[in-house]
Design an enzyme around this catalytic site. Structure first.
Site, short mmCIF file in Angstrom:
data_model
loop_
_atom_site.label_atom_id
_atom_site.label_comp_id
_atom_site.label_asym_id
_atom_site.label_seq_id
_atom_site.Cartn_x
_atom_site.Cartn_y
_atom_site.Cartn_z
N ASP A 178 42.09 18.33 37.50
CA ASP A 178 41.26 18.92 36.24
C ASP A 178 40.45 17.34 35.68
O ASP A 178 39.89 17.63 34.76
CB ASP A 178 42.01 19.50 35.14
CG ASP A 178 43.46 18.56 34.96
OD1 ASP A 178 43.50 17.26 35.18
OD2 ASP A 178 44.64 18.87 34.79
N HIS A 186 44.48 15.30 45.25
CA HIS A 186 43.89 16.58 45.61
C HIS A 186 42.34 16.60 45.43
O HIS A 186 41.87 17.62 45.60
CB HIS A 186 44.51 17.75 45.24
CG HIS A 186 45.92 17.92 45.75
ND1 HIS A 186 46.95 18.59 45.05
CD2 HIS A 186 46.51 17.35 46.88
CE1 HIS A 186 48.01 18.42 45.94
NE2 HIS A 186 47.97 17.85 46.88
N CYS A 204 23.50 24.31 50.34
CA CYS A 204 23.00 22.82 49.80
C CYS A 204 21.60 22.93 49.85
O CYS A 204 20.83 23.04 50.86
CB CYS A 204 23.80 22.20 50.87
SG CYS A 204 23.21 20.49 50.89
N GLY A 231 55.98 17.05 35.37
CA GLY A 231 55.34 18.11 35.64
C GLY A 231 55.02 18.69 36.80
O GLY A 231 53.83 19.44 36.86
N SER A 232 55.84 18.46 37.77
CA SER A 232 55.45 19.04 39.16
C SER A 232 56.81 19.69 39.81
O SER A 232 57.82 19.12 39.44
CB SER A 232 55.27 17.87 40.08
OG SER A 232 54.97 18.47 41.37
N SER A 233 56.87 20.91 40.36
CA SER A 233 57.90 21.54 40.85
C SER A 233 58.18 21.02 42.53
O SER A 233 59.15 21.16 42.93
CB SER A 233 57.45 23.01 40.95
OG SER A 233 56.50 23.18 41.98
N CYS A 277 56.79 17.36 29.03
CA CYS A 277 56.21 16.02 29.62
C CYS A 277 55.70 15.38 28.33
O CYS A 277 55.77 14.08 28.43
CB CYS A 277 55.09 16.32 30.66
SG CYS A 277 55.74 17.15 32.07
#
Length: 273
Positions: A93, A108, A167, A211-213, A255
């Site tokens: 994000d 990512h 493109c 905040g991550s599983s 968090c």
């Protein structure tokens, strides 16, 4: 919580963040308590044909139009104050970047960038967003009530008729410059993260997960690496994670709350003895 904060105080830190950190910015997560089951589009599906890309870009066009208006929350700003040796985020994000975190690996990629799979030209997502709006007039207004998903798309089944450009440079396939399921994280990013995690063992540091599983191996591998080296691991996440058994402390708290306390502690003077 106090013991975990004491453990982290005045140590070199590497921080790994996930979607749970951005929920306070209004972006839903994948696996938090009460989250519905979701299956993101894989890379193999995306390149399988024009129908799949039409489905992806229709959903993404609507979702990103909302996601880009999200602002960094207190947790993002607290991490700027904590200023870890390296901040590794699984989120696409861009909120850590907007908050101003200086030493950052977007594991990512970023949803705000677009890449051509043919000529590898990159371009800003804003330009494509304007083009999609012009090619599909009224589409956003027609689907204004659909629910947003964590990766910047929406819950939408009917996407027939949505026009997707190629493109402009070579006529190739346009894709957001993020790592899809079925793709590998670029090796230089992984090596930079491994190096930072390895250095913690040499400097009496700690790894903090916020905040991550840890369901996806791309993030979980750093927890395994740290634990194997004897580096303390603190996990802050609502609900269970894949790394709970490896954690020195696992905290089922928000968090923003925890990171705010950590940032206050990092900047507070040490008590006299």
């Amino acid at each position: 919580m106090r013991e975990a904060l004491d453990l982290l105080r005045d140590r070199p830190l590497v921080v790994l963040t996930g979607a749970g950190l951005s929920t306070d910015s209004g972006i839903p997560d994948y696996r938090g308590p009460g989250s519905p089951a979701r299956m993101p589009m894989t890379y193999q599906e995306f390149v399988s044909g024009p129908d799949a890309r039409q489905r992806y870009w229709a959903r993404s066009h609507l979702g990103w139009g909302r996601m880009r208006r999200a602002d960094p929350n207190a947790g993002h700003h607290a991490l700027v104050r904590v200023d870890p040796e390296l901040l590794i985020t699984q989120n696409v994000d861009g909120l850590h970047e907007r908050a101003g975190s200086p030493r950052l690996v977007a594991l990512h990629g970023r949803i705000a960038d677009v890449i051509c799979l043919g000529c590898r030209t990159t371009s800003p997502r804003g330009a494509l967003q304007e083009q999609l709006t012009a090619l599909n007039p009224g589409y956003a207004e027609q689907h204004a009530d659909v629910a947003v998903r964590p990766d910047g798309d929406v819950e939408l089944e009917e996407t027939a008729g949505f026009v997707v450009p190629d493109c402009a440079a070579c006529g190739g396939i346009l894709k957001p410059d993020v790592v899809f399921f079925g793709e590998n994280v670029p090796a230089p990013r992984v090596e930079r993260c491994y190096a930072a995690v390895d250095a913690l063992a040499e400097r009496d540091g700690a790894l903090l997960v916020a905040g991550s599983s840890l369901t996806v191996m791309s993030g979980f591998r750093f927890v395994r690496r740290a634990a194997k080296a004897g580096t303390p691991v603190v996990i802050v996440n609502r609900g269970e994670t894949r790394g709970d058994e490896l954690a020195t402390y696992k905290l089922d708290v928000g968090c923003s709350e925890f990171l705010g306390l950590l940032a206050d502690q990092q900047t507070a003077p040490m008590p006299s003895r």
